[in-house]
Write a protein that holds these residues in place. Structure first.
Motif, short mmCIF file in Angstrom:
data_model
loop_
_atom_site.label_atom_id
_atom_site.label_comp_id
_atom_site.label_asym_id
_atom_site.label_seq_id
_atom_site.Cartn_x
_atom_site.Cartn_y
_atom_site.Cartn_z
N ILE A 29 0.86 -1.19 0.00
CA ILE A 29 0.00 0.00 0.00
C ILE A 29 0.89 1.23 0.00
CG2 ILE A 29 -1.64 1.33 1.35
CD1 ILE A 29 -2.77 -1.23 2.39
N ILE A 30 0.57 2.19 -0.87
CA ILE A 30 1.27 3.47 -0.92
C ILE A 30 0.36 4.51 -0.29
CG2 ILE A 30 2.32 5.20 -2.41
CD1 ILE A 30 2.62 2.99 -4.52
N PRO A 31 0.85 5.25 0.71
CA PRO A 31 0.01 6.28 1.31
C PRO A 31 -0.39 7.35 0.29
CG PRO A 31 1.98 5.91 2.62
CD PRO A 31 2.14 5.14 1.36
N GLY A 32 -1.64 7.69 0.27
CA GLY A 32 -2.14 8.72 -0.64
C GLY A 32 -2.66 8.17 -1.96
N VAL A 33 -2.41 6.91 -2.25
CA VAL A 33 -2.93 6.29 -3.48
C VAL A 33 -4.17 5.51 -3.09
CG1 VAL A 33 -2.46 4.66 -5.33
CG2 VAL A 33 -0.66 6.17 -4.52
N GLU A 34 -5.32 6.00 -3.52
CA GLU A 34 -6.59 5.42 -3.10
C GLU A 34 -7.39 4.80 -4.24
OE1 GLU A 34 -7.55 5.18 0.03
OE2 GLU A 34 -5.73 6.19 0.72
N SER A 35 -6.93 4.94 -5.49
CA SER A 35 -7.71 4.42 -6.61
C SER A 35 -6.81 3.63 -7.56
CB SER A 35 -8.39 5.56 -7.37
OG SER A 35 -7.42 6.35 -8.02
N VAL A 37 -6.67 4.04 -10.73
CA VAL A 37 -6.11 4.96 -11.73
C VAL A 37 -4.77 5.50 -11.26
CG1 VAL A 37 -6.52 7.12 -12.95
CG2 VAL A 37 -8.42 5.55 -12.55
N ASP A 38 -4.67 5.84 -9.98
CA ASP A 38 -3.41 6.33 -9.43
C ASP A 38 -2.37 5.22 -9.30
OD1 ASP A 38 -4.55 8.84 -9.21
OD2 ASP A 38 -5.15 8.52 -7.12
N ALA A 39 -2.80 4.01 -8.99
CA ALA A 39 -1.88 2.90 -8.75
C ALA A 39 -1.27 2.36 -10.04
CB ALA A 39 -2.61 1.78 -8.03
N VAL A 40 -1.94 2.52 -11.16
CA VAL A 40 -1.43 1.98 -12.44
C VAL A 40 -0.10 2.61 -12.81
CG1 VAL A 40 -1.94 1.92 -14.93
CG2 VAL A 40 -3.69 1.31 -13.29
N LYS A 41 0.16 3.82 -12.35
CA LYS A 41 1.41 4.51 -12.69
C LYS A 41 2.64 3.80 -12.13
CE LYS A 41 -0.95 8.60 -11.58
NZ LYS A 41 -0.94 9.85 -10.86
N PHE A 42 2.46 2.94 -11.13
CA PHE A 42 3.59 2.31 -10.46
C PHE A 42 3.91 0.91 -10.99
CE2 PHE A 42 1.90 5.36 -7.40
CZ PHE A 42 3.05 6.10 -7.16
N ILE A 43 3.18 0.42 -11.99
CA ILE A 43 3.46 -0.90 -12.54
C ILE A 43 4.86 -0.89 -13.17
CG2 ILE A 43 2.77 -2.56 -14.32
CD1 ILE A 43 -0.10 -1.85 -13.72
N ASN A 44 5.62 -1.97 -12.94
CA ASN A 44 7.01 -2.17 -13.37
C ASN A 44 8.00 -1.34 -12.59
OD1 ASN A 44 6.37 -4.08 -15.32
ND2 ASN A 44 6.01 -2.52 -16.86
N SER A 45 7.60 -0.77 -11.47
CA SER A 45 8.52 -0.03 -10.62
C SER A 45 9.32 -1.01 -9.77
CB SER A 45 7.77 0.91 -9.69
OG SER A 45 7.10 1.88 -10.45
N LYS A 68 -10.53 -1.45 -6.62
CA LYS A 68 -10.57 0.01 -6.60
C LYS A 68 -9.89 0.64 -5.39
CE LYS A 68 -15.22 -0.70 -5.09
NZ LYS A 68 -16.60 -0.44 -5.24
N HIS A 69 -9.06 -0.10 -4.68
CA HIS A 69 -8.44 0.44 -3.48
C HIS A 69 -7.00 0.90 -3.67
CE1 HIS A 69 -11.95 -0.63 -1.23
NE2 HIS A 69 -11.87 -1.88 -1.69
N GLY A 70 -6.38 0.64 -4.80
CA GLY A 70 -5.05 1.15 -5.09
C GLY A 70 -3.92 0.34 -4.49
N GLN A 71 -4.14 -0.93 -4.20
CA GLN A 71 -3.07 -1.78 -3.68
C GLN A 71 -2.29 -2.35 -4.85
OE1 GLN A 71 -5.29 -4.64 -1.50
NE2 GLN A 71 -5.84 -3.22 0.12
N LEU A 72 -1.02 -2.71 -4.61
CA LEU A 72 -0.15 -3.22 -5.65
C LEU A 72 0.34 -4.61 -5.29
CD1 LEU A 72 1.99 -0.01 -6.12
CD2 LEU A 72 0.20 -0.82 -7.63
#
Length: 95
Positions: A29-35, A37-45, A68-72
Protein backbone atom coordinates in the motif's frame (compact mmCIF):
# COMPACT_ATOMS: atom_id res chain seq x y z
CA UNK A 1 25.26 16.26 -13.78
CA UNK A 2 23.57 13.58 -11.70
CA UNK A 3 19.90 12.83 -11.65
CA UNK A 4 18.64 11.44 -8.40
CA UNK A 5 15.54 9.30 -8.45
CA UNK A 6 13.27 9.83 -5.47
CA UNK A 7 11.97 6.75 -3.76
CA UNK A 8 8.52 6.53 -2.25
CA UNK A 9 7.89 4.88 1.10
CA UNK A 10 5.25 2.17 0.89
CA UNK A 11 4.15 -0.47 3.39
CA UNK A 12 3.77 -4.25 3.08
CA UNK A 13 0.13 -4.91 3.84
CA UNK A 14 0.00 -8.68 3.38
CA UNK A 15 1.69 -11.69 1.86
CA UNK A 16 -0.31 -13.19 -0.98
CA UNK A 17 -2.03 -16.34 0.25
CA UNK A 18 -3.19 -19.51 -1.44
CA UNK A 19 -2.78 -23.27 -1.49
CA UNK A 20 0.10 -23.01 -3.99
CA UNK A 21 2.29 -20.92 -1.67
CA UNK A 22 3.16 -17.42 -2.83
CA UNK A 23 6.00 -16.51 -0.47
CA UNK A 24 7.56 -14.21 -3.09
CA UNK A 25 4.40 -12.14 -3.60
CA UNK A 26 3.39 -9.28 -1.32
CA UNK A 27 0.57 -6.75 -1.36
CA UNK A 28 1.85 -3.20 -0.89
CA UNK A 29 0.00 0.00 0.00
CA UNK A 30 1.27 3.47 -0.92
CA UNK A 31 0.01 6.28 1.31
CA UNK A 32 -2.14 8.72 -0.64
CA UNK A 33 -2.93 6.29 -3.48
CA UNK A 34 -6.59 5.42 -3.10
CA UNK A 35 -7.71 4.42 -6.61
CA UNK A 36 -6.74 2.04 -9.35
CA UNK A 37 -6.11 4.96 -11.73
CA UNK A 38 -3.41 6.33 -9.43
CA UNK A 39 -1.88 2.90 -8.75
CA UNK A 40 -1.43 1.98 -12.44
CA UNK A 41 1.41 4.51 -12.69
CA UNK A 42 3.59 2.31 -10.46
CA UNK A 43 3.46 -0.90 -12.54
CA UNK A 44 7.01 -2.17 -13.37
CA UNK A 45 8.52 -0.03 -10.62
CA UNK A 46 11.37 -1.41 -8.54
CA UNK A 47 10.73 -2.24 -4.87
CA UNK A 48 13.41 -2.83 -2.20
CA UNK A 49 12.78 -4.34 1.24
CA UNK A 50 15.57 -3.99 3.80
CA UNK A 51 15.79 -6.15 6.90
CA UNK A 52 17.01 -4.85 10.22
CA UNK A 53 20.25 -6.79 9.70
CA UNK A 54 20.86 -4.98 6.40
CA UNK A 55 19.84 -7.66 3.89
CA UNK A 56 18.00 -6.39 0.81
CA UNK A 57 15.38 -8.22 -1.24
CA UNK A 58 14.52 -6.60 -4.56
CA UNK A 59 11.28 -6.99 -6.47
CA UNK A 60 9.02 -5.25 -8.95
CA UNK A 61 5.38 -4.25 -9.15
CA UNK A 62 3.45 -6.79 -11.22
CA UNK A 63 -0.07 -5.34 -11.26
CA UNK A 64 -2.77 -3.55 -9.32
CA UNK A 65 -4.40 -5.64 -6.61
CA UNK A 66 -7.71 -5.25 -4.82
CA UNK A 67 -9.82 -3.57 -7.48
CA UNK A 68 -10.57 0.01 -6.60
CA UNK A 69 -8.44 0.44 -3.48
CA UNK A 70 -5.05 1.15 -5.09
CA UNK A 71 -3.07 -1.78 -3.68
CA UNK A 72 -0.15 -3.22 -5.65
CA UNK A 73 1.05 -6.80 -6.12
CA UNK A 74 4.84 -7.00 -5.84
CA UNK A 75 6.89 -10.07 -6.80
CA UNK A 76 10.26 -10.30 -5.10
CA UNK A 77 13.27 -12.20 -6.44
CA UNK A 78 13.48 -14.23 -3.23
CA UNK A 79 10.87 -15.19 -0.69
CA UNK A 80 10.11 -12.73 2.08
CA UNK A 81 10.26 -13.66 5.75
CA UNK A 82 6.56 -13.15 6.38
CA UNK A 83 6.63 -12.51 10.10
CA UNK A 84 9.39 -9.93 9.80
CA UNK A 85 8.23 -8.22 6.62
CA UNK A 86 4.56 -7.63 7.46
CA UNK A 87 3.97 -3.96 8.17
CA UNK A 88 7.53 -2.97 7.24
CA UNK A 89 8.33 -0.07 4.96
CA UNK A 90 9.69 -0.65 1.46
CA UNK A 91 11.29 1.77 -0.97
CA UNK A 92 9.43 2.06 -4.27
CA UNK A 93 11.39 3.65 -7.13
CA UNK A 94 9.02 4.74 -9.93
CA UNK A 95 10.07 4.30 -13.54
Amino acid sequence: MSTQVKSIKARIYSIRRGSFGYSRDAIVIIPGVESMVDAVKFINSKVVWRSRAGAEIVGSVIRVWGGKHGQLLVRFRRGLPGGQALGDAVDLVPK
